[in-house]
Design an enzyme around this catalytic site. Sequence first.
Site, mmCIF file in Angstrom:
data_model
loop_
_atom_site.group_PDB
_atom_site.id
_atom_site.type_symbol
_atom_site.label_atom_id
_atom_site.label_comp_id
_atom_site.label_asym_id
_atom_site.label_seq_id
_atom_site.Cartn_x
_atom_site.Cartn_y
_atom_site.Cartn_z
ATOM 1 C CE LYS A 35 -0.536 -0.310 4.995
ATOM 2 N NZ LYS A 35 -0.959 0.630 5.981
ATOM 3 N NE ARG A 131 -6.073 1.008 11.989
ATOM 4 C CZ ARG A 131 -4.866 0.816 11.450
ATOM 5 N NH1 ARG A 131 -3.990 1.813 11.428
ATOM 6 N NH2 ARG A 131 -4.529 -0.351 10.936
ATOM 7 C CE1 TYR A 252 13.348 31.209 2.753
ATOM 8 C CE2 TYR A 252 13.631 28.841 2.480
ATOM 9 C CZ TYR A 252 13.318 30.085 1.955
ATOM 10 O OH TYR A 252 12.993 30.199 0.628
ATOM 11 C CG MET A 300 9.567 23.366 -1.988
ATOM 12 S SD MET A 300 8.517 24.410 -2.995
ATOM 13 C CE MET A 300 7.342 25.006 -1.813
HETATM 14 C C1 PLP Z 1 -3.733 -3.984 8.457
HETATM 15 C C2 PLP Z 1 -2.257 -3.910 8.230
HETATM 16 N N1 PLP Z 1 -1.573 -5.040 8.080
HETATM 17 C C3 PLP Z 1 -0.228 -5.043 7.870
HETATM 18 C C4 PLP Z 1 0.477 -3.862 7.799
HETATM 19 C C5 PLP Z 1 1.975 -3.909 7.623
HETATM 20 O O1 PLP Z 1 2.560 -3.480 8.806
HETATM 21 P P1 PLP Z 1 4.140 -3.310 8.973
HETATM 22 O O2 PLP Z 1 4.552 -2.302 7.959
HETATM 23 O O3 PLP Z 1 4.285 -2.784 10.356
HETATM 24 O O4 PLP Z 1 4.755 -4.639 8.738
HETATM 25 C C6 PLP Z 1 -0.199 -2.657 7.957
HETATM 26 C C7 PLP Z 1 0.540 -1.392 7.910
HETATM 27 O O5 PLP Z 1 0.174 -0.348 8.293
HETATM 28 C C8 PLP Z 1 -1.601 -2.677 8.171
HETATM 29 O O6 PLP Z 1 -2.308 -1.547 8.335
#
Ligand code: PLP
Length: 357
Positions: A35, A131, A252, A300
């Site tokens: 992701k 969550r 800056y 930047m």
């Molecule tokens: C639901 C879920 N599973 C797995 C992961 C992977 O976690 P990590 O990067 O700590 O291994 C994440 C990362 O945010 C997650 O949100």
Amino acid sequence: MSRQTRAVIHADALLHNFDLLSAMVTEGQSMAVIKADAYGHGAINVARILSGRSPSFAVAIVEEAILLRDAGITVPIVVLEGPHQDYECAVAGQQNYILVVHQRQQLQWLASCSPDQRPTVWLKVDSGMHRLGFQCHEIPPLLSEYKDLFRDPPVLVTHLACADDLDNPFNLQQLDDFLALRDQTGLAVSIANSPAVVGWPQSRAQWNRLGIALYGAQPLQNDCGLSLQPVMSLQSSVISVRTVKVGDTVGYSQTWQAKRPSVIATVAIGYADGYPRHCPSGTPVVVNGQKASLAGRVSMDMITVDVTDIPIPKPGDPVELWGQQLPVDEVARCAGTISYELLSRVSSRVPRLVRYV
Ligand SMILES: Cc1ncc(COP(=O)(O)O)c(C=O)c1O
């Protein structure tokens, strides 16, 4: 490419880390979590490098899965947040995305999807992170209420809130509650992210979700003792060098002032590239393979580095902001954040160059 700023992605390091981590799981499979553009490394790059290794990939949202399919990635893709809109259920069915469903509205969308278009569904369980997900006690009645939705028995998914902290007893509380549900339902489960795979062996299960450690950053608060290799080297080059006298200020708001005659190198990377503006003076920066330190505010497009204590660099000389010579965790600590944020915030202005050796 004129500017020498880039994120080099080391394919061999990624493969090494995947093999190392997945070998820790003896009875189950491990998928790469890609992701957020594979934590900034480029999701398509990472999926291609790990093809044949990772039996599926995990993303957060359907849009990320679509990009992978469009790039010719054919393995199942697990969508960790499930659908955000009803029409995504049919898209998932057509494209072999596995939807991790965390609330009733998503189940209703699936129920109104024609049976021949329904995707595989996993169920998210809130074992304490609070969550996303159903409470443990809600799962058995949901399984019978929605039994027609599940093409295959759903995998139960949960997430540990403190897996990186080996001293925190909350991990055991979450595991106890969730493993009791597993035993009650007899379903396959997915618990472990990469900190949990490394630090909590009892969380390793049928499906494990490897994120940050796969990219070579430290998964635990303390050194985990594994030979993980950094996958991203964030690189740039010196574009200007000057000497400043005692009392001169740099950058800056004049936050850095020379206490001795100093040499300042200006480097072509800034917060618009994802180098954190929160990094204070003193943050390490590697110039020509030697550690120097940030001097003054991050701009930047540029940073200024005190190179007084190393051989004087010249324009064009190489700089590493993090990577093989400087752990991203060290820079993250200086910036008051975590490696995840630094890696995933490297901006689209920075080309990713995949290197295979
Ligand atoms: C639901 C879920 N599973 C797995 C992961 C992977 O976690 P990590 O990067 O700590 O291994 C994440 C990362 O945010 C997650 O949100």
